[in-house]
Design a protein around this motif. Structure first.
Motif, short mmCIF file in Angstrom:
data_model
loop_
_atom_site.label_atom_id
_atom_site.label_comp_id
_atom_site.label_asym_id
_atom_site.label_seq_id
_atom_site.Cartn_x
_atom_site.Cartn_y
_atom_site.Cartn_z
N ARG A 158 0.80 -1.24 0.00
CA ARG A 158 -0.14 0.08 0.00
C ARG A 158 0.72 1.20 0.08
NH1 ARG A 158 -2.72 -3.06 3.85
NH2 ARG A 158 -2.03 -1.70 5.66
N ASP A 159 1.95 1.17 0.88
CA ASP A 159 3.03 2.29 0.69
C ASP A 159 3.38 2.56 -0.49
OD1 ASP A 159 2.23 2.74 3.48
OD2 ASP A 159 4.09 1.57 4.38
N ASN A 162 0.99 3.96 -2.92
CA ASN A 162 0.62 5.46 -2.62
C ASN A 162 1.72 6.34 -3.24
OD1 ASN A 162 -1.97 4.73 -1.60
ND2 ASN A 162 -1.09 4.61 0.33
N ARG A 166 1.74 8.87 -6.41
CA ARG A 166 1.78 10.42 -6.09
C ARG A 166 2.93 11.07 -6.96
NH1 ARG A 166 3.56 10.08 -1.18
NH2 ARG A 166 5.67 10.57 -1.47
#
Length: 403
Positions: A158-159, A162, A166
């Motif tokens: 997930r990190d 993300n 971004r």
């Protein structure tokens, strides 16, 4: 009087100090050296270098202290939540009626053998050259696809997603699902690394997981995983645990990231920065071409017919002058050579003429021969009565030898 029996006698009255001293004597003599396991809580280093904390388990807790000398010898950096095995002694602090354990040595409980095993494995693989800096490769500047070997349900993916979203929406992420702890974890990690290389699924490969205990992170120190990371033809970023965590694949990877998020930042360039650099390079290239065209036009402008003739004359005139001077020098040198040769020939002819027989005869000399034409150089060559012929410069005289 037996102190322990007195304590059991209800008729005996103790002061607080007496009963505390009794407890102190019992504890300190009974537990001079003990080994105890527990979980660290409220770890508090002091300015003097001593460390105070609590050891606890599910049902109880005990205060503990490590004095500065022992604290400086610890082989790891303890923190709250660590399960440790300690060697020390029980002490009672009478003024406060507390008891505590004074710790001399401490190691991670259950991890001592693991740490030793990992260290031995590290030395072995390092000796084989798997960690050599010369093998480290640069990461691609503009990757199209990032491969991630990790748990598909963990926080790490997930990190990474993300951060990638971004920084650059144009970069694709391929998740290669693997078990990241427990039995079979190392095998699935190796399989995913080999799969990514076999099918060339990405430009850079992130191998890792979120934080955990040393046992949780152990698969990333397995020899098979380290060898797969080192063998990978795709550049690898190792991102195992948090910044304080480490694994052997960190040493074999081309880059080591402190966290999975940091690994994504290493691998994925910021799209806005890339675009800005491209625009900047475009402007620089345009200005460079424009300047070059301007200079070329100035050069071409100076090459009109009139200027071309002048420039041609400027080039031709020095060359013609050099040609004329060279021609004159050649002619003069040839004339001097001819004059010198004529003089030498004339002198040679004079010498030859002066040395000729006819010239000598003209000086008054004569040549004497016998009637057969043999030159007579000595009187011994003739006898009285022989006929001889005398040849002056002109004519000849025939004579007979009388003496």
């Amino acid at each position: 009087m037996n102190t322990y029996n007195d304590a059991a006698n209800q008729d005996v009255i103790f002061t607080v100090s007496q009963i505390t001293d009794l407890i102190k004597e019992i504890l300190e003599t009974s537990f001079r050296t003990i080994t105890i396991e527990g979980e660290i809580s409220n770890w508090r280093p002091s300015a003097a270098g001593h460390v105070y904390f609590t050891l606890k388990d599910n049902n109880a807790q005990i205060k503990a202290v490590i004095f500065r000398g022992s604290a400086s010898k610890l082989s790891f950096k303890p923190k709250d939540g660590d399960k440790v095995r300690c060697l020390g002694s029980i002490s009672v602090y009478a003024p406060q009626g507390n008891y505590q354990i004074i710790i001399n040595t401490m190691e991670l409980a259950g991890f001592g053998n693991i740490l030793q095993m990992i260290e031995e494995r590290k030395r072995k693989l390092a000796a084989e050259g798997l960690f050599d800096e010369s093998k480290k490769r640069s990461l691609p500047l503009f990757p199209n696809t990032i491969g991630v070997v990790t748990s598909p349900t963990g926080a790490a993916i997930r990190d990474i997603l993300n951060v990638t979203k971004r920084r650059n929406r144009c970069v694709n992420v391929v998740v290669l699902p693997a078990i990241v702890q427990g039995d079979g974890a190392a095998q699935t990690i190796v399989k995913m690394i080999e799969l990514a290389n076999f099918y060339n699924l990405c430009d850079v490969l992130i191998v890792g997981r979120g934080g955990g205990s040393l046992e949780d992170l152990l698969p990333f120190s397995e020899e098979s995983v380290v060898r797969a990371v080192s063998k990978s033809e795709i550049p690898v970023i190792s991102a195992v645990g948090h910044e304080i965590d480490w694994a052997l694949c960190d040493y074999a990877a081309d880059r080591r990231a402190p966290t999975p998020s940091a690994a994504a930042e290493m691998a994925v360039p910021v799209l806005a920065d890339v675009q800005q650099n491209i625009f900047s390079y475009k402007d620089d290239l345009y200005n460079s071409i424009k300047q070059h065209v301007y200079k070329t036009r100035l050069m071409i402008k100076s090459f009109n017919p009139e200027n071309m003739e002048i420039q041609f004359r400027n080039i031709q005139t020095p060359l013609l002058n050099r040609y004329g001077n060279a021609r004159e020098n050649i002619v003069k040198n040839m004339q001097d050579k001819i004059k010198d040769l004529k003089t030498r020939i004339k002198n040679s002819m004079t010498i030859l003429e002066n040395a000729g027989p006819q010239t000598i005869l003209k000086r008054g000399y004569s040549m004497v021969t016998d009637k057969n034409g043999n030159i007579i150089r000595s009187s011994a060559q003739v006898a009285v009565g022989n006929e001889i012929i005398i040849k002056p410069a002109e004519g000849k005289i025939v004579a007979v030898v009388k003496q």
